[in-house]
Enzyme design. Structure first.
Site, PDB file in Angstrom:
ATOM      1  N   HIS A 168      65.968  -6.049 -12.549  1.00 33.52           N
ATOM      2  CA  HIS A 168      64.784  -6.630 -11.911  1.00 33.52           C
ATOM      3  C   HIS A 168      64.261  -5.617 -10.899  1.00 33.52           C
ATOM      4  O   HIS A 168      64.941  -5.271  -9.934  1.00 33.52           O
ATOM      5  CB  HIS A 168      65.117  -7.949 -11.219  1.00 33.52           C
ATOM      6  CG  HIS A 168      63.921  -8.592 -10.576  1.00 33.52           C
ATOM      7  ND1 HIS A 168      63.104  -9.484 -11.247  1.00 33.52           N
ATOM      8  CD2 HIS A 168      63.396  -8.457  -9.328  1.00 33.52           C
ATOM      9  CE1 HIS A 168      62.133  -9.877 -10.442  1.00 33.52           C
ATOM     10  NE2 HIS A 168      62.287  -9.274  -9.275  1.00 33.52           N
ATOM     11  N   CYS A 169      63.047  -5.152 -11.129  1.00 30.81           N
ATOM     12  CA  CYS A 169      62.463  -4.112 -10.284  1.00 30.81           C
ATOM     13  C   CYS A 169      61.464  -4.736  -9.320  1.00 30.81           C
ATOM     14  O   CYS A 169      60.397  -5.208  -9.745  1.00 30.81           O
ATOM     15  CB  CYS A 169      61.771  -3.058 -11.145  1.00 30.81           C
ATOM     16  SG  CYS A 169      61.086  -1.687 -10.189  1.00 30.81           S
ATOM     17  N   PRO A 170      61.764  -4.771  -8.027  1.00 29.42           N
ATOM     18  CA  PRO A 170      60.789  -5.337  -7.077  1.00 29.42           C
ATOM     19  C   PRO A 170      59.561  -4.453  -6.904  1.00 29.42           C
ATOM     20  O   PRO A 170      58.506  -4.950  -6.491  1.00 29.42           O
ATOM     21  CB  PRO A 170      61.589  -5.433  -5.778  1.00 29.42           C
ATOM     22  CG  PRO A 170      62.657  -4.402  -5.906  1.00 29.42           C
ATOM     23  CD  PRO A 170      62.997  -4.319  -7.361  1.00 29.42           C
TER      24      PRO A 170
END
Length: 385
Positions: A168-170
């Site tokens: 999960h890439c913010p």
């Protein structure tokens, strides 16, 4: 007598999807709920390129080449396009099991594990599948009530199971999975090229003018981080691995298990990840669902409401022809009355003839007739019927 009609209203499926996602543009845009860092990423890219185009490009275009601003603009547009494509797409979210499917899976698991004595921990819910002559375990997701496919994992931030989950890439405001990993890699690669381009021509500008600038220091740190991230994902693509598998050590460590998804060839692995077909979304988030609504007590209003919605499920109301006295007349059966439109129209247009047929005298009241008269009367009856 009042009747109650039930109408159905169409809604998009994305409105009822579970999870912690945000949808925009009628379900066309799908992002995570936490999008603050994504706006920061977009601001940094746009702000850095704006400073370069305003303060560096005019001098470089006059003294070196006018192609420098054009190349920078192309790189900038490609970076922004890949960022939007990664952030606004479905990463490969798997749909959750329906209540009936979840109940069936629970019954299968209980039948396979048997009765567990109280106080003992039940065995893990795992299924084994064979991929390239190697056993791979499929884990059960207690939230989605499904056995996750190989390489899938549950994202705690989006609260969804994602196929070929990478991380999960913010910075992009979304999960990186099977459907948007190539766009994420192209985003990091093009951003590295854009950073190198800006950094190199900023140094050229400084040398030509013989001045010092703190903007070069900012570009250097940005270049170091972005190029390092691009190199790490290039290494993962060459081995056909995900970030999640690399961190967990799924195909390395003490067990020495080989990666069953790797082709043992650098070019084949890169072609599979970057050049393979884009898999369609299994969510159908813009599909339609029907929801029941209580109708009006007035049948005319209900029929008008349904006719506007073009609902084919409404049953037609009975006409007067279906309740005519001829339905119960002697000598008639249900099969003798045809439901054709022409028959109903003829009955409605000639009510006098139908009354005459019903009120005709019985054979007891008629005087005795000769055989010839009986023949003529039988023919008249057949014609009447």
């Amino acid at each position: 007598m009042s009747t109650v009609m039930v109408a159905k209203k169409a809604r998009r499926k994305w409105e009822n999807l579970p999870g912690k996602n945000t949808f925009c543009c009628d379900g066309r845009v799908m992002m995570a709920r936490q999008k603050g860092v994504f706006y920061l990423t977009l601001f940094l890219i746009v702000g850095t390129c704006a400073l370069f185009f305003v303060f560096e490009c005019p001098y470089l275009a006059v003294n070196l080449s006018p192609a420098i601003p054009a190349v920078g603009a192309v790189l900038f547009l490609f970076v922004v396009a890949m960022l939007f494509r990664t952030s606004f797409s479905d990463p490969g979210v798997l749909p959750r099991a329906l209540p009936e499917e979840a109940t069936f899976i629970e019954m299968e698991i209980e039948a396979a594990n048997g009765n567990v004595p109280p106080g003992q921990r039940p065995p893990p819910r795992i299924r084994n599948v064979q991929i390239n002559n190697q056993i791979v375990k499929l884990k059960y997701c207690y939230t989605c009530k499904i056995f996750r496919p190989p390489r899938a994992s549950h994202c705690s931030i989006c609260d969804n199971c994602v196929d070929r989950f990478d991380h999960h890439c913010p910075w992009v405001g979304n999960c990186v999975g099977k459907r948007n990993y190539r766009y994420f890699y192209l985003f990091t690669l093009s951003l590295s090229l854009l950073t190198i381009f800006i950094f190199a021509f900023d140094i050229v500008h400084m040398v030509m003018r013989s001045v010092d600038s703190g903007f070069v220091v900012v570009c250097f740190f940005t270049l170091w981080s972005v190029v390092g991230l691009t190199g790490f994902h290039t290494y993962l693509i060459s081995l056909n691995q995900t970030t999640n598998e690399d961190i967990k050590g799924s195909w390395s460590g003490k067990n020495r298990v080989q990666n069953p998804y790797s082709h043992r060839n650098l070019i084949k692995n890169c072609c599979e990840v970057l050049c393979g077909p884009v898999h369609p979304s299994v969510l159908d988030r813009r599909g339609l669902t029907l929801e029941g609504l209580s109708g009006s007590a007035n049948p005319t209003a209900a029929i008008k409401h349904v006719s506007k919605n073009k609902n084919p499920e409404v049953q037609p109301m009975k006409t007067k022809a279906e309740h005519s006295p001829e339905e119960h007349a002697p000598g008639f059966t249900k099969h003798d009355i045809t439901p054709s439109t022409a028959g109903i129209t003829s009955l409605e247009k000639s009510p006098a003839s139908s009354e005459k047929e019903v009120e005709s005298p019985t054979p007891k009241d008629l005087p005795p007739q000769s055989p010839s008269d009986n023949t003529n009367s039988n023919q008249d009856k057949e014609n009447t019927y």
